[in-house]
Design a protein around this motif. Structure first.
Motif, short mmCIF file in Angstrom:
data_model
loop_
_atom_site.label_atom_id
_atom_site.label_comp_id
_atom_site.label_asym_id
_atom_site.label_seq_id
_atom_site.Cartn_x
_atom_site.Cartn_y
_atom_site.Cartn_z
N GLU A 202 0.84 -1.21 0.00
CA GLU A 202 0.00 0.00 0.00
C GLU A 202 0.87 1.25 0.00
OE1 GLU A 202 -2.76 -0.34 3.26
OE2 GLU A 202 -3.56 -2.25 2.51
N GLU A 286 -7.91 -8.39 6.83
CA GLU A 286 -8.03 -7.50 5.67
C GLU A 286 -6.92 -7.75 4.66
OE1 GLU A 286 -10.08 -5.33 3.29
OE2 GLU A 286 -10.78 -5.68 5.34
N ALA A 290 -7.60 -8.49 0.86
CA ALA A 290 -6.96 -7.69 -0.20
C ALA A 290 -6.40 -8.59 -1.30
CB ALA A 290 -5.85 -6.83 0.41
N SER A 417 -6.62 2.70 -2.76
CA SER A 417 -6.97 1.66 -1.80
C SER A 417 -5.83 1.41 -0.81
CB SER A 417 -7.30 0.36 -2.55
OG SER A 417 -7.49 -0.70 -1.65
N PRO A 419 -6.40 -0.70 2.32
CA PRO A 419 -7.28 -1.41 3.26
C PRO A 419 -6.64 -1.73 4.60
CG PRO A 419 -6.60 -2.84 1.44
CD PRO A 419 -6.21 -1.46 1.06
N SER A 422 -5.88 1.46 6.61
CA SER A 422 -7.15 2.00 7.12
C SER A 422 -7.65 1.22 8.32
CB SER A 422 -8.22 1.97 6.01
OG SER A 422 -7.84 2.77 4.92
#
Length: 468
Positions: A202, A286, A290, A417, A419, A422
């Motif tokens: 990410e 998550e 993903a 994105s 995820p 977050s």
């Protein structure tokens, strides 16, 4: 069945990449190794030149070549194949012999197999082995679940082949009597690994799609970060990957690799274990989701044509991305160690979490400078309920969380994105909230199911006639 006694110190059953590299590692330390492989095509392709590594394609002959007590290490596909080979080996092994399962077996299967083999007086060791092919060849991190007596018989070999830290500490340890504990700790290592890899990817996305930086430039950034508290094997290999130029096209190879991240299932098992134990580990869950979403390439391409990404004029500082990466990493590790704590309590394993962190400092995929601080936190407070509230990491998060908020907010505004970043922030905010809106959920449960509720102003459980 009577089996003759041979002169090999250990047998490796399953000579795929991991098994063969383990065999070479053990042989290079001066031990005599018998190998078993029943795939004749693969057997003929193995480059064997050592007199201390002897390979067989007949199971009985293979077992006959072992010293007593016989030690057979399995490096085969987890699941039914393990049960099948144990059934076959049982006919050839005797009292006091040892089976080491070094694959990614499910920890509940390990517990069942250990209990089953006790009836035959055959010892079963659940061995977590981390480090990939290179680790198997040159030194993995080893996590064992075994009786003290059976581990003592194989410890000389395991200590010799295991990874060592810069201080020459051996990264091989017996974590408890239950065979399940070795495989459970390895499974949670992999769950944390999933989260760590996703957070790094990410970050790469923020730098490439968000800031428009090239792969070589991002490699330089990661290289700089690798000299800080973010120093780790995963950051190190990310630096190398982003710098690699494809021979045919002369462009960074990373720009040519499809964005479909595959998985073998250990991350999913870690997420399931957390749910079964009633522990929140959203960063791990998550990270698995993903990868699942990444596999929906055609659907993602089609939906991208339906919905437009937002345009954001604001920008983000590199220092905030770095701090956000570190904060998300701390939150993910906190979840993984919370699962280990719960499992230890539930199964009465008496895990020493400082020992687990120490054992992960070399050889394994998540090896990192960061783990010294994790180990220190559990040494300082052995009953630490959550890594985030330790003296070191709470001070660190107070500095880093504001940057993670900026990063997640900026990513949302950009339509990028993130995820796991977050959900890591959400985990932190939820865990550190005095009050949550979940009182409404309990009221809803009482409304439609008469489940009752507690009150803040007086003790007891109450049921309300909400329709009155």
């Amino acid at each position: 069945m009577r089996v003759d006694i041979g002169n090999n110190d250990i047998g490796i059953l399953g000579l795929g990449v991991m098994g063969f590299n383990l065999a070479l590692n053990i042989e290079s330390k001066g031990f005599c190794v018998a190998g078993y492989e029943n795939n004749s095509e693969h057997l003929n392709s193995l480059p064997v030149s050592s007199k201390k590594l002897n390979i067989f394609n007949d199971l009985l002959t293979f077992v006959r070549q072992l010293k007593t007590p016989r030690v057979v290490l399995l490096m085969i596909t987890a699941g039914p194949p393990v049960d099948e080979i144990i059934t076959k080996l049982r006919s050839f092994l005797g009292s006091g012999d040892i089976i080491i399962d070094a694959g990614n077996s499910y920890y509940k299967d390990s517990l069942r197999r250990q209990e089953h083999l006790k009836g035959y007086n055959i010892n079963y060791i659940g061995l977590g082995v981390s480090g990939g092919a290179d680790g198997a060849r040159f030194g993995p991190a080893i996590m064992a679940g075994a009786s003290s007596a059976s581990y003592a018989k194989v410890q000389p070999i395991l200590n010799e082949i295991a990874a060592r830290t810069k201080n020459n500490d051996v990264c091989a340890t017996r974590l408890g009597d239950s065979a399940a504990v070795g495989h459970f700790v390895k499974m949670m290592h992999n769950g944390i690994e999933y989260a760590d890899m996703q957070i790094i990817s990410e970050t790469y996305g923020l730098l490439s799609k968000g800031l428009g930086l090239t792969a070589p430039k991002i490699s330089d950034i990661f290289e700089g970060w690798s000299k800080t508290e973010l120093s780790s094997f995963l950051i190190e290999i990310t630096t190398s990957i982003l710098r690699y130029i494809d021979d045919d096209t002369k462009v960074p190879l990373i720009d040519l690799i499809t964005d479909n991240a595959e998985q073998k299932g250990t991350g999913k098992l870690a997420a399931i274990a957390a749910l079964e134990l009633g522990v929140a580990a959203p960063s791990i869950s998550e990270a698995v989701s993903a990868r699942i979403l990444s596999s929906l390439k055609l659907e993602r391409v089609n939906s991208a044509g339906i919905f437009q990404k937002p345009k954001n004029e604001n920008n983000i500082e590199l220092i905030d991305i770095k701090k956000g990466l570190l904060a998300a990493k701390v939150c993910a590790y906190a979840q993984g160690f919370a699962v280990l704590t719960s499992a230890s309590d539930h199964y009465c394993w008496n895990l020493e979490l400082a020992q687990v962190a120490h054992n992960w400092r070399a050889g394994c995929i998540i090896r990192a400078q960061f783990l010294d601080k994790v180990a220190a936190a559990f040494i300082e407070e052995p009953k630490l309920v959550n890594l985030m509230v330790s003296s070191h990491f709470s001070a660190l998060l107070r500095q880093m969380i504001p940057s993670l908020r900026k990063v997640v907010g900026w990513a949302v505004a950009e339509g990028i994105s993130v995820p796991v970043m977050s959900v890591s922030l959400s985990y932190f905010d939820t865990y550190t909230s005095r009050e949550l809106p979940t009182n409404l959920i309990q009221a809803q449960r009482d409304y439609f199911g008469s489940h009752g509720h507690e009150r803040v102003d007086k003790p007891g459980t109450f049921r309300t006639n909400w329709k009155n």
